[in-house]
Design a protein around this motif. Sequence first.
Motif, PDB file in Angstrom:
ATOM      1  N   SER A  13       0.856  -1.185   0.000  1.00  0.00           N
ATOM      2  CA  SER A  13       0.000   0.000   0.000  1.00  0.00           C
ATOM      3  C   SER A  13       0.895   1.239   0.000  1.00  0.00           C
ATOM      4  CB  SER A  13      -0.890   0.015   1.246  1.00  0.00           C
ATOM      5  OG  SER A  13      -0.096   0.210   2.409  1.00  0.00           O
ATOM      6  N   ARG A  14       0.340   2.370  -0.379  1.00  0.00           N
ATOM      7  CA  ARG A  14       1.118   3.623  -0.344  1.00  0.00           C
ATOM      8  C   ARG A  14       1.650   3.884   1.050  1.00  0.00           C
ATOM      9  NH1 ARG A  14      -1.165   8.330  -3.940  1.00  0.00           N
ATOM     10  NH2 ARG A  14      -0.206   9.461  -2.232  1.00  0.00           N
ATOM     11  N   GLU A  15       0.800   3.623   2.059  1.00  0.00           N
ATOM     12  CA  GLU A  15       1.189   3.868   3.448  1.00  0.00           C
ATOM     13  C   GLU A  15       2.337   2.960   3.883  1.00  0.00           C
ATOM     14  OE1 GLU A  15      -1.950   3.285   2.421  1.00  0.00           O
ATOM     15  OE2 GLU A  15      -2.880   5.263   2.702  1.00  0.00           O
ATOM     16  N   ALA A  16       2.291   1.693   3.478  1.00  0.00           N
ATOM     17  CA  ALA A  16       3.364   0.759   3.836  1.00  0.00           C
ATOM     18  C   ALA A  16       4.664   1.123   3.131  1.00  0.00           C
ATOM     19  CB  ALA A  16       2.956  -0.671   3.507  1.00  0.00           C
ATOM     20  N   ALA A  17       4.576   1.544   1.880  1.00  0.00           N
ATOM     21  CA  ALA A  17       5.772   1.975   1.154  1.00  0.00           C
ATOM     22  C   ALA A  17       6.377   3.206   1.818  1.00  0.00           C
ATOM     23  CB  ALA A  17       5.431   2.256  -0.313  1.00  0.00           C
ATOM     24  N   ALA A  18       5.532   4.147   2.217  1.00  0.00           N
ATOM     25  CA  ALA A  18       6.009   5.355   2.894  1.00  0.00           C
ATOM     26  C   ALA A  18       6.669   5.003   4.229  1.00  0.00           C
ATOM     27  CB  ALA A  18       4.858   6.333   3.106  1.00  0.00           C
ATOM     28  N   ALA A  19       6.079   4.065   4.968  1.00  0.00           N
ATOM     29  CA  ALA A  19       6.656   3.652   6.247  1.00  0.00           C
ATOM     30  C   ALA A  19       8.036   3.037   6.053  1.00  0.00           C
ATOM     31  CB  ALA A  19       5.721   2.670   6.949  1.00  0.00           C
ATOM     32  N   ARG A  20       8.186   2.252   5.004  1.00  0.00           N
ATOM     33  CA  ARG A  20       9.486   1.632   4.721  1.00  0.00           C
ATOM     34  C   ARG A  20      10.528   2.683   4.365  1.00  0.00           C
ATOM     35  NH1 ARG A  20       9.954  -3.879   1.415  1.00  0.00           N
ATOM     36  NH2 ARG A  20      12.091  -4.342   1.966  1.00  0.00           N
ATOM     37  N   LEU A  21      10.142   3.649   3.527  1.00  0.00           N
ATOM     38  CA  LEU A  21      11.062   4.731   3.171  1.00  0.00           C
ATOM     39  C   LEU A  21      11.408   5.580   4.391  1.00  0.00           C
ATOM     40  CD1 LEU A  21       9.526   5.801  -0.253  1.00  0.00           C
ATOM     41  CD2 LEU A  21      11.720   4.645   0.117  1.00  0.00           C
ATOM     42  N   HIS A  22      10.421   5.835   5.249  1.00  0.00           N
ATOM     43  CA  HIS A  22      10.681   6.589   6.488  1.00  0.00           C
ATOM     44  C   HIS A  22      11.682   5.858   7.375  1.00  0.00           C
ATOM     45  CE1 HIS A  22       8.084  10.114   6.567  1.00  0.00           C
ATOM     46  NE2 HIS A  22       7.131   9.389   5.996  1.00  0.00           N
ATOM     47  N   ALA A  23      11.548   4.553   7.499  1.00  0.00           N
ATOM     48  CA  ALA A  23      12.462   3.778   8.339  1.00  0.00           C
ATOM     49  C   ALA A  23      13.894   3.882   7.822  1.00  0.00           C
ATOM     50  CB  ALA A  23      12.009   2.322   8.400  1.00  0.00           C
ATOM     51  N   ILE A  24      14.064   3.789   6.508  1.00  0.00           N
ATOM     52  CA  ILE A  24      15.401   3.925   5.918  1.00  0.00           C
ATOM     53  C   ILE A  24      15.927   5.339   6.143  1.00  0.00           C
ATOM     54  CG2 ILE A  24      16.701   3.936   3.754  1.00  0.00           C
ATOM     55  CD1 ILE A  24      14.705   1.719   2.809  1.00  0.00           C
ATOM     56  N   ALA A  25      15.085   6.334   5.923  1.00  0.00           N
ATOM     57  CA  ALA A  25      15.496   7.729   6.113  1.00  0.00           C
ATOM     58  C   ALA A  25      15.869   7.997   7.571  1.00  0.00           C
ATOM     59  CB  ALA A  25      14.378   8.668   5.666  1.00  0.00           C
ATOM     60  N   GLY A  31      22.475   8.489  11.727  1.00  0.00           N
ATOM     61  CA  GLY A  31      23.864   8.056  11.634  1.00  0.00           C
ATOM     62  C   GLY A  31      24.048   6.569  11.829  1.00  0.00           C
ATOM     63  N   ASN A  32      22.969   5.814  11.868  1.00  0.00           N
ATOM     64  CA  ASN A  32      23.060   4.367  12.022  1.00  0.00           C
ATOM     65  C   ASN A  32      23.449   3.696  10.714  1.00  0.00           C
ATOM     66  OD1 ASN A  32      22.212   4.511  14.701  1.00  0.00           O
ATOM     67  ND2 ASN A  32      20.071   4.241  14.171  1.00  0.00           N
ATOM     68  N   ASP A  33      23.916   2.464  10.839  1.00  0.00           N
ATOM     69  CA  ASP A  33      24.136   1.647   9.650  1.00  0.00           C
ATOM     70  C   ASP A  33      22.782   1.275   9.060  1.00  0.00           C
ATOM     71  OD1 ASP A  33      26.867   1.677  10.091  1.00  0.00           O
ATOM     72  OD2 ASP A  33      26.863  -0.226  11.167  1.00  0.00           O
ATOM     73  N   VAL A  34      22.756   0.964   7.782  1.00  0.00           N
ATOM     74  CA  VAL A  34      21.538   0.481   7.153  1.00  0.00           C
ATOM     75  C   VAL A  34      21.541  -1.042   7.289  1.00  0.00           C
ATOM     76  CG1 VAL A  34      20.290   0.238   4.981  1.00  0.00           C
ATOM     77  CG2 VAL A  34      21.365   2.406   5.555  1.00  0.00           C
ATOM     78  N   VAL A  35      20.462  -1.574   7.825  1.00  0.00           N
ATOM     79  CA  VAL A  35      20.355  -3.009   8.058  1.00  0.00           C
ATOM     80  C   VAL A  35      19.196  -3.551   7.221  1.00  0.00           C
ATOM     81  CG1 VAL A  35      19.955  -4.818   9.762  1.00  0.00           C
ATOM     82  CG2 VAL A  35      21.230  -2.757  10.405  1.00  0.00           C
ATOM     83  N   ILE A  36      19.475  -4.582   6.435  1.00  0.00           N
ATOM     84  CA  ILE A  36      18.465  -5.252   5.629  1.00  0.00           C
ATOM     85  C   ILE A  36      18.428  -6.713   6.087  1.00  0.00           C
ATOM     86  CG2 ILE A  36      17.762  -5.951   3.297  1.00  0.00           C
ATOM     87  CD1 ILE A  36      17.775  -2.966   3.508  1.00  0.00           C
ATOM     88  N   GLU A  37      17.241  -7.183   6.448  1.00  0.00           N
ATOM     89  CA  GLU A  37      17.096  -8.570   6.882  1.00  0.00           C
ATOM     90  C   GLU A  37      16.111  -9.283   5.976  1.00  0.00           C
ATOM     91  OE1 GLU A  37      17.406  -9.343  11.234  1.00  0.00           O
ATOM     92  OE2 GLU A  37      16.932  -7.205  11.340  1.00  0.00           O
ATOM     93  N   ARG A  38      16.514 -10.435   5.470  1.00  0.00           N
ATOM     94  CA  ARG A  38      15.668 -11.276   4.628  1.00  0.00           C
ATOM     95  C   ARG A  38      15.886 -12.710   5.049  1.00  0.00           C
ATOM     96  NH1 ARG A  38      14.035  -7.170   4.063  1.00  0.00           N
ATOM     97  NH2 ARG A  38      13.629  -5.925   2.246  1.00  0.00           N
ATOM     98  N   LEU A  41      19.147 -14.125   6.627  1.00  0.00           N
ATOM     99  CA  LEU A  41      20.294 -13.295   6.278  1.00  0.00           C
ATOM    100  C   LEU A  41      20.129 -11.888   6.835  1.00  0.00           C
ATOM    101  CD1 LEU A  41      20.727 -14.334   2.553  1.00  0.00           C
ATOM    102  CD2 LEU A  41      22.045 -15.136   4.513  1.00  0.00           C
ATOM    103  N   ARG A  42      21.254 -11.309   7.243  1.00  0.00           N
ATOM    104  CA  ARG A  42      21.262  -9.937   7.752  1.00  0.00           C
ATOM    105  C   ARG A  42      22.430  -9.211   7.107  1.00  0.00           C
ATOM    106  NH1 ARG A  42      22.947  -6.940  12.762  1.00  0.00           N
ATOM    107  NH2 ARG A  42      21.136  -5.643  13.247  1.00  0.00           N
ATOM    108  N   PHE A  43      22.120  -8.144   6.369  1.00  0.00           N
ATOM    109  CA  PHE A  43      23.139  -7.327   5.713  1.00  0.00           C
ATOM    110  C   PHE A  43      23.238  -5.999   6.448  1.00  0.00           C
ATOM    111  CE2 PHE A  43      21.315 -10.071   2.477  1.00  0.00           C
ATOM    112  CZ  PHE A  43      22.440 -10.627   1.909  1.00  0.00           C
ATOM    113  N   VAL A  44      24.463  -5.585   6.756  1.00  0.00           N
ATOM    114  CA  VAL A  44      24.695  -4.318   7.434  1.00  0.00           C
ATOM    115  C   VAL A  44      25.640  -3.501   6.567  1.00  0.00           C
ATOM    116  CG1 VAL A  44      25.569  -3.200   9.512  1.00  0.00           C
ATOM    117  CG2 VAL A  44      24.405  -5.415   9.694  1.00  0.00           C
ATOM    118  N   ALA A  45      25.231  -2.279   6.247  1.00  0.00           N
ATOM    119  CA  ALA A  45      26.069  -1.398   5.425  1.00  0.00           C
ATOM    120  C   ALA A  45      26.355  -0.119   6.199  1.00  0.00           C
ATOM    121  CB  ALA A  45      25.368  -1.067   4.112  1.00  0.00           C
ATOM    122  N   HIS A  46      27.623   0.171   6.386  1.00  0.00           N
ATOM    123  CA  HIS A  46      28.014   1.440   6.999  1.00  0.00           C
ATOM    124  C   HIS A  46      27.866   2.533   5.948  1.00  0.00           C
ATOM    125  CE1 HIS A  46      30.023   4.497   9.271  1.00  0.00           C
ATOM    126  NE2 HIS A  46      30.843   4.696   8.249  1.00  0.00           N
TER     127      HIS A  46
END
Length: 72
Positions: A13-25, A31-38, A41-46
Amino acid sequence: MELVELKEKTTLSREAAAARLHAIADELASGNDVVIERDDLRFVAHVPGQVRLKVEFEIEDDGTELEIELTW
């Protein structure tokens, strides 16, 4: 040479997409690392203090696309 690549396409949904973008932003702004979990697997990018931002907007016969890309 690519070491890791994770691609995901999903319908939200538009709201869920916005929430995901907000979390990344929020991670970037704090100043945190970006963490992607699938699955298991857990990917951490400084992310450094400066990044390159590319925004593309395309309108075609079969749809519209907004692409946001950060690189560093």
